[in-house]
Design an enzyme around this catalytic site. Structure first.
Site, PDB file in Angstrom:
ATOM      1  N   LYS A 188       4.165  13.113  14.393  1.00  0.00           N
ATOM      2  CA  LYS A 188       2.649  13.615  14.901  1.00  0.00           C
ATOM      3  C   LYS A 188       2.060  13.218  16.247  1.00  0.00           C
ATOM      4  O   LYS A 188       1.678  13.761  16.891  1.00  0.00           O
ATOM      5  CB  LYS A 188       1.578  13.584  13.767  1.00  0.00           C
ATOM      6  CG  LYS A 188       1.824  14.549  12.412  1.00  0.00           C
ATOM      7  CD  LYS A 188       0.776  14.150  11.624  1.00  0.00           C
ATOM      8  CE  LYS A 188       0.825  15.351  10.290  1.00  0.00           C
ATOM      9  NZ  LYS A 188      -0.353  15.183   9.497  1.00  0.00           N
ATOM     10  N   ASP A 234      -5.509  19.691  10.492  1.00  0.00           N
ATOM     11  CA  ASP A 234      -5.725  18.723   9.377  1.00  0.00           C
ATOM     12  C   ASP A 234      -7.238  18.788   9.176  1.00  0.00           C
ATOM     13  O   ASP A 234      -7.890  19.117   7.988  1.00  0.00           O
ATOM     14  CB  ASP A 234      -5.205  17.423   9.423  1.00  0.00           C
ATOM     15  CG  ASP A 234      -3.624  17.382   8.917  1.00  0.00           C
ATOM     16  OD1 ASP A 234      -3.239  18.385   8.248  1.00  0.00           O
ATOM     17  OD2 ASP A 234      -2.811  16.401   9.485  1.00  0.00           O
TER      18      ASP A 234
END
Ligand code: NAP
Length: 252
Positions: free
Chosen positions: A48, A84
């Site tokens: 990420k 997220d």
């Protein structure tokens, strides 16, 4: 989940597939994907941070969180987003519609914790942060302008005063007793609260099960997975996915 949503949206010819890649090959792979016909990718651990670094442009969320879970390819550019945090906020908005939401307790200061703390603080919550390794909670709290749980409260935290409680740590991962691994007073849940467990697995976690039994609204890790995935779907396709279809596929 994504393939079910693509089919339900009538996007024939679209396909979502899993690709395993070693960290050393990540950048090269991402640069090749547009030529192979990909419009974007979800990125998970441990890539990420690299996904954000490789991007030509990044959203405010991805920059602030320091990681991207969604890349899209447009006009020769790689664009980075982190869904997220907005995925969590979407789920909370539905679960606690109309509720008084002011104080949030976040457990966990890893990658998920960063996204959750940033998202909640940006949405106007007063955030308190706990992490198993206290120094990490203190560092993240200072960076994102929230409060770390004071050291004298580390023995047992009363969840009672918080409207929102989010387990963003790996406690409970792999079927363990998540609630027992966290320093929460298990008798402190009540109606009017929303308890979120980011962890998902084959069976329901003890945190969500206990909180629900005591009257709290609950959101499990699969719902968060669906919500962040739905945001990614919108970025790639420009369409809103059918959340019911995604939920059924994720839980199947
Ligand atoms: P990470 O960066 O590796 O961080 C792990 C965090 O969990 C750290 O804060 C660590 O504390 C803490 N931790 C690990 N074991 C623990 C235990 N037994 N008790 C208490 N704390 C513990 O991982 P992450 O990316 O933040 O992910 C955390 C969890 O969220 C994972 O289970 C992941 O699957 C889940 N997640 C779910 C979604 C979703 O869509 N539902 C999205 C993202 C992540 P220390 O600092 O002390 O090591």
């Amino acid at each position: 989940m994504q393939n079910a949503a693509l089919a339900a949206a009538g996007l024939t010819g679209w396909e979502y597939e899993a690709i395993d890649v070693e960290p050393g090959q990540f950048r090269g792979l991402v640069r090749k994907l547009p030529e192979l016909g990909f419009v974007g990718v979800n990125v998970t651990v441990p890539h990420k941070e690299a996904a954000l670094e490789i991007a030509d442009e990044a959203s405010v969320a991805a920059e602030a969180i320091g990681a991207a879970n969604t890349l899209s390819f447009r006009d020769g550019m790689v664009l980075a987003e982190n869904t997220d945090a907005p995925g969590l906020i979407d789920a909370l908005a539905d679960a606690a519609a109309g509720a008084d939401r002011r104080r949030a307790l976040v457990l966990g200061a890893g990658g998920a914790g960063r996204a959750v703390v940033w998202g909640l603080a940006r949405d106007g919550y007063e955030v308190m942060l706990w992490n198993r390794t206290r120094s990490r909670a203190e560092a993240l709290a200072a960076e994102l302008g929230v409060e770390a749980i004071p050291s004298d409260q580390h023995a047992a935290i009363d969840p009672g005063p918080f409207e929102v409680i989010v387990n963003a740590s790996a406690a409970g991962l792999g079927g363990g007793d998540g609630l027992a691994e966290l320093p929460l007073d298990p008798g402190g849940f009540h109606a009017g609260q929303t308890v979120v467990d980011m962890v998902y697995g084959e069976t329901e976690g003890t945190l969500v099960a206990t909180a629900r039994q005591d009257g709290a609204a609950t959101i499990d890790g699969l719902e968060i997975l669906v919500r962040q995935g739905a945001r990614s779907f919108e970025i790639w396709t420009g369409k809103s996915p059918d959340l019911g279809v995604m939920r059924r596929a994720a839980r199947a």
